[in-house]
Design a protein around this motif. Structure first.
Motif, PDB file in Angstrom:
ATOM      1  N   UNK A  36       0.836  -1.193   0.000  1.00 32.22           N
ATOM      2  CA  UNK A  36       0.000   0.000   0.000  1.00 32.22           C
ATOM      3  C   UNK A  36       0.873   1.245   0.000  1.00 32.22           C
ATOM      4  N   UNK A  37       0.693   2.055  -1.021  1.00 30.60           N
ATOM      5  CA  UNK A  37       1.388   3.329  -1.113  1.00 30.60           C
ATOM      6  C   UNK A  37       0.522   4.432  -0.515  1.00 30.60           C
TER       7      UNK A  37
ATOM      8  N   UNK B 138      -5.511  -3.086  -8.339  1.00 31.37           N
ATOM      9  CA  UNK B 138      -5.170  -1.896  -7.579  1.00 31.37           C
ATOM     10  C   UNK B 138      -6.451  -1.162  -7.180  1.00 31.37           C
ATOM     11  N   UNK B 139      -6.410  -0.525  -6.019  1.00 37.33           N
ATOM     12  CA  UNK B 139      -7.543   0.256  -5.549  1.00 37.33           C
ATOM     13  C   UNK B 139      -7.045   1.572  -4.963  1.00 37.33           C
ATOM     14  N   UNK B 140      -7.631   2.664  -5.430  1.00 35.10           N
ATOM     15  CA  UNK B 140      -7.268   3.985  -4.909  1.00 35.10           C
ATOM     16  C   UNK B 140      -8.340   4.441  -3.924  1.00 35.10           C
TER      17      UNK B 140
ATOM     18  N   UNK C  95       8.143   7.008  -5.215  1.00 33.34           N
ATOM     19  CA  UNK C  95       8.566   5.946  -4.304  1.00 33.34           C
ATOM     20  C   UNK C  95       8.771   4.671  -5.118  1.00 33.34           C
ATOM     21  N   UNK C  96       9.857   3.965  -4.842  1.00 34.75           N
ATOM     22  CA  UNK C  96      10.235   2.801  -5.642  1.00 34.75           C
ATOM     23  C   UNK C  96       9.470   1.560  -5.191  1.00 34.75           C
ATOM     24  N   UNK C  97       8.909   0.870  -6.167  1.00 31.02           N
ATOM     25  CA  UNK C  97       8.288  -0.427  -5.931  1.00 31.02           C
ATOM     26  C   UNK C  97       9.012  -1.447  -6.795  1.00 31.02           C
TER      27      UNK C  97
ATOM     28  N   UNK D   7      -3.926  10.122   0.146  1.00 27.95           N
ATOM     29  CA  UNK D   7      -4.490   9.230  -0.864  1.00 27.95           C
ATOM     30  C   UNK D   7      -3.671   7.951  -0.839  1.00 27.95           C
ATOM     31  N   UNK D   8      -4.367   6.834  -0.912  1.00 21.48           N
ATOM     32  CA  UNK D   8      -3.717   5.529  -0.839  1.00 21.48           C
ATOM     33  C   UNK D   8      -3.849   4.787  -2.155  1.00 21.48           C
ATOM     34  N   UNK D   9      -2.879   3.953  -2.433  1.00 23.83           N
ATOM     35  CA  UNK D   9      -2.956   3.043  -3.569  1.00 23.83           C
ATOM     36  C   UNK D   9      -2.677   1.648  -3.036  1.00 23.83           C
TER      37      UNK D   9
END
Length: 122
Positions: free
Chosen positions: A19-20, A66-68, A116-118, A77-79
């Motif tokens: 989760x971002x 994915x869900x925002x 941000x790196x994933x 805000x989340x991803x």
């Protein structure tokens, strides 16, 4: 001015979840979007949504995985990313505009985070 700060990236394995978060400060925003850029590739659209009232738009490659979501109390805000694949590996950027324009086009966003790196290992 609007400031966006992403967090939550990391190294995960195929099939894992992550989760971002994107903390929004400064002035209110009308819409937010997530974009990503893989090594050697152009930045691409992931998802966009109005801050209030929905109107969400997902890229085909992430739809159903994915869900925002937005948290007005936390100004975040989340991803939520599920069933991650190696091709999801990228730097993920949060973007925002004040006009509530839900769009997959970068030029519709006035403010950007640092990314941000994933990394998803196979």
């Amino acid at each position: 001015q609007v400031r966006l700060v992403e967090s939550g990236g990391g190294l995960v394995q195929t099939g894992d979840s992550l989760r971002l978060s994107c903390a929004v400060s400064g002035r209110p925003v009308g819409a937010v979007g997530w974009f990503r850029q893989a090594p050697g590739k152009e930045r691409e659209f992931v998802v966009a949504t109005r801050w209030i009232g929905g109107g969400t738009y997902y890229a085909t490659s992430v739809k159903d995985r994915f869900t925002v979501s937005t948290d007005n109390a936390q100004n975040t805000v989340y991803l939520q990313m599920n069933s991650l694949k190696p091709e999801d590996t990228a730097v993920y950027y949060c973007a925002a505009n004040q006009g509530a324009v839900v769009s997959g086009l970068e030029e519709h966003y006035d403010y950007w985070g640092q990314g941000t790196q994933v990394t998803v290992s196979s």
